[in-house]
Design a protein around this motif. Structure first.
Motif, mmCIF file in Angstrom:
data_model
loop_
_atom_site.group_PDB
_atom_site.id
_atom_site.type_symbol
_atom_site.label_atom_id
_atom_site.label_comp_id
_atom_site.label_asym_id
_atom_site.label_seq_id
_atom_site.Cartn_x
_atom_site.Cartn_y
_atom_site.Cartn_z
ATOM 1 N N VAL A 10 -40.900 12.243 -16.197
ATOM 2 C CA VAL A 10 -40.676 13.573 -16.085
ATOM 3 C C VAL A 10 -39.169 13.948 -16.539
ATOM 4 N N ALA A 11 -39.065 14.373 -17.634
ATOM 5 C CA ALA A 11 -37.782 14.676 -18.543
ATOM 6 C C ALA A 11 -37.942 15.908 -19.034
ATOM 7 N N GLY A 12 -37.146 16.253 -20.396
ATOM 8 C CA GLY A 12 -37.319 17.307 -21.337
ATOM 9 C C GLY A 12 -37.812 17.114 -22.563
ATOM 10 N N GLY A 13 -37.966 15.788 -23.050
ATOM 11 C CA GLY A 13 -38.097 15.585 -24.303
ATOM 12 C C GLY A 13 -39.598 15.299 -24.694
ATOM 13 N N LEU B 205 -47.111 8.577 -19.342
ATOM 14 C CA LEU B 205 -47.399 10.118 -19.362
ATOM 15 C C LEU B 205 -45.936 10.682 -19.262
ATOM 16 N N PHE B 206 -45.705 11.528 -20.413
ATOM 17 C CA PHE B 206 -44.289 12.320 -20.689
ATOM 18 C C PHE B 206 -44.707 13.709 -20.123
ATOM 19 N N MET B 207 -43.823 14.242 -19.310
ATOM 20 C CA MET B 207 -43.851 15.689 -18.637
ATOM 21 C C MET B 207 -42.632 16.230 -18.768
ATOM 22 N N GLU B 208 -42.874 17.482 -18.810
ATOM 23 C CA GLU B 208 -41.278 18.277 -18.423
ATOM 24 C C GLU B 208 -41.702 18.757 -17.035
ATOM 25 N N GLU B 209 -40.633 19.440 -16.477
ATOM 26 C CA GLU B 209 -40.793 19.956 -15.025
ATOM 27 C C GLU B 209 -41.688 21.037 -15.070
ATOM 28 N N GLY B 210 -42.431 21.201 -14.089
ATOM 29 C CA GLY B 210 -43.363 22.399 -13.975
ATOM 30 C C GLY B 210 -44.820 22.260 -13.875
ATOM 31 N N THR B 211 -45.483 23.269 -13.306
ATOM 32 C CA THR B 211 -46.904 23.033 -13.030
ATOM 33 C C THR B 211 -47.789 24.103 -13.749
ATOM 34 N N ALA C 220 -47.292 13.338 -6.655
ATOM 35 C CA ALA C 220 -46.954 14.222 -5.440
ATOM 36 C C ALA C 220 -46.373 15.613 -5.859
ATOM 37 N N ASP C 221 -46.805 16.479 -5.225
ATOM 38 C CA ASP C 221 -46.201 17.871 -5.536
ATOM 39 C C ASP C 221 -44.857 18.203 -6.084
ATOM 40 N N TRP C 222 -44.086 17.238 -5.286
ATOM 41 C CA TRP C 222 -42.497 17.496 -5.418
ATOM 42 C C TRP C 222 -41.971 16.821 -6.844
ATOM 43 N N GLU C 223 -42.808 15.789 -7.444
ATOM 44 C CA GLU C 223 -42.605 15.194 -8.625
ATOM 45 C C GLU C 223 -42.697 16.142 -9.770
ATOM 46 N N PHE C 224 -43.377 17.204 -9.713
ATOM 47 C CA PHE C 224 -43.305 18.157 -10.921
ATOM 48 C C PHE C 224 -42.002 18.780 -11.018
ATOM 49 N N SER C 225 -41.205 18.856 -9.946
ATOM 50 C CA SER C 225 -39.957 19.463 -10.120
ATOM 51 C C SER C 225 -38.727 18.854 -10.277
ATOM 52 N N ARG C 226 -38.936 17.647 -10.313
ATOM 53 C CA ARG C 226 -37.653 16.645 -10.536
ATOM 54 C C ARG C 226 -37.910 15.613 -11.629
ATOM 55 N N ASN C 227 -36.795 15.319 -12.485
ATOM 56 C CA ASN C 227 -36.888 14.504 -13.484
ATOM 57 C C ASN C 227 -36.711 13.139 -12.841
ATOM 58 N N HIS C 228 -37.556 12.261 -13.159
ATOM 59 C CA HIS C 228 -37.594 10.996 -12.731
ATOM 60 C C HIS C 228 -38.536 10.061 -13.655
ATOM 61 N N TRP C 229 -38.502 8.673 -13.332
ATOM 62 C CA TRP C 229 -39.329 7.820 -13.629
ATOM 63 C C TRP C 229 -40.320 7.036 -12.676
ATOM 64 N N ALA C 230 -41.327 7.184 -12.527
ATOM 65 C CA ALA C 230 -42.287 6.717 -11.522
ATOM 66 C C ALA C 230 -43.136 5.863 -12.186
ATOM 67 N N VAL C 231 -43.722 4.714 -11.461
ATOM 68 C CA VAL C 231 -44.840 4.005 -11.978
ATOM 69 C C VAL C 231 -46.005 4.027 -10.978
ATOM 70 N N LYS C 232 -47.200 4.221 -11.239
ATOM 71 C CA LYS C 232 -48.466 4.474 -10.693
ATOM 72 C C LYS C 232 -49.431 3.491 -10.820
ATOM 73 N N ASN C 233 -49.985 3.062 -9.717
ATOM 74 C CA ASN C 233 -51.116 1.968 -9.940
ATOM 75 C C ASN C 233 -52.534 2.784 -10.034
ATOM 76 N N VAL C 234 -52.543 3.311 -11.265
ATOM 77 C CA VAL C 234 -53.832 4.120 -11.569
ATOM 78 C C VAL C 234 -53.995 3.788 -12.715
ATOM 79 N N ASP C 235 -55.288 3.860 -13.279
ATOM 80 C CA ASP C 235 -56.124 3.660 -14.609
ATOM 81 C C ASP C 235 -55.914 5.234 -15.353
ATOM 82 N N LEU C 236 -54.783 5.378 -15.910
ATOM 83 C CA LEU C 236 -54.425 6.647 -16.594
ATOM 84 C C LEU C 236 -55.652 7.145 -17.566
#
Length: 279
Positions: A6-9, A52-58, A106-122
């Motif tokens: 979750v970043a800006g680019g 998955l590259f995202m900007e902040e927001g829902t 999680a809900d709050w991940e949509f409002s914070r720039n960060h890098w997570a790794v998820k154990n999911v088949d995207l």
């Protein structure tokens, strides 16, 4: 597994930065431990995961699927370079939010720039979501067969177009592709279902709009709706309806020289489309 950044680019820069302290936020400990040895993050292994590259927001913010090509730590920042998966269209954060439970976001991940790794088949989750929202026509059935990357289909009037057909087919097959027209085979009781099957399986669809043939207009519309690469050709621009005037169209003369030039132009366009898909 997949990276969630979750970043800006997510627009066009192809690179972005994050605070180094925000890697592995909202990531299970066993996952972060697997990608970090003696306090050093294994960026090379992370680059092997889809991202998955995202900007902040829902809302209508743009999210893209892609791949990391290089990650560098510069001081307290991570500088990452990336490419987008061109065969996967952009999606919105609102669509991601609807899938957040399946994606373990999680809900709050949509409002914070960060890098997570998820154990999911995207890919599996996005694919299921795509198919669940695909319209199901009542007049015909869309094909489940995979796209043939070598198949080029021709949509044109049958009467009076034998020379055009043969010129295109000869050039396309000489270039290493397979060229088919709906009358080349008979699989279904209704010819329209054979045409749909052909369009669905095709890499490129060539539509000859000469003579304002309504069948070809209908087939071109289906191909556009299915997201196919469509090459429009015509003997006269007067045959192009208003809705298609803005699209590029190859014009040709219906004689030996004109058909040969048309075939060369179409093959060149097919080559360009193929190169773009593989870029």
């Amino acid at each position: 597994m997949f990276n969630l950044i979750v970043a800006g680019g997510t627009r066009s820069s192809r690179q972005d930065t994050l605070p180094a302290s925000r890697i592995f936020e909202y990531t299970e400990d066993w996952i972060s431990d697997a990608f970090r040895a003696n306090g050093v993050v294994d960026f090379a292994r992370l680059c092997n995961l889809p991202t998955l590259f995202m900007e902040e927001g829902t809302a209508d913010e743009i999210a893209r699927l892609g791949w990391l090509s290089r990650v560098e730590q510069v001081g307290k920042e991570l500088r990452f370079h990336y490419t987008f998966e061109t065969d996967v269209p952009p999606i919105t954060n609102a669509q991601i939010y609807e899938l957040s439970n399946d994606l373990q976001i999680a809900d709050w991940e949509f409002s914070r720039n960060h890098w997570a790794v998820k154990n999911v088949d995207l890919g599996c989750i996005l694919l299921k979501s795509q198919f669940s929202s695909v319209p199901k026509p009542s007049v015909f059935k869309l094909s489940d067969a995979p796209v043939n990357p070598r198949l080029i289909s021709l949509m044109m009037p049958f009467g009076g177009f034998d020379g055009v057909h043969q010129a295109l087919r000869g050039a396309i097959e000489a270039a290493g592709f397979e060229c088919r027209r709906a009358d080349d085979f008979w699989q279904h009781a209704h010819i329209m279902q054979d045409i749909i099957e052909l369009i669905c399986r095709s890499h490129v669809v060539v539509c000859d709009l000469s003579g304002k043939n309504p069948n070809v207009f209908y087939e071109a519309g289906i191909a556009h709706t299915l997201g196919k690469e469509v090459i429009l050709i015509t003997q006269s621009m007067d045959d192009i309806p208003f809705d298609l005037k803005a699209l590029r169209c190859i014009t040709y003369h219906n004689n030996g020289e004109g058909q040969a030039k048309l075939a060369a132009d179409v093959v060149n366009r097919i080559a360009t489309v193929t190169e773009m898909r593989h870029a």
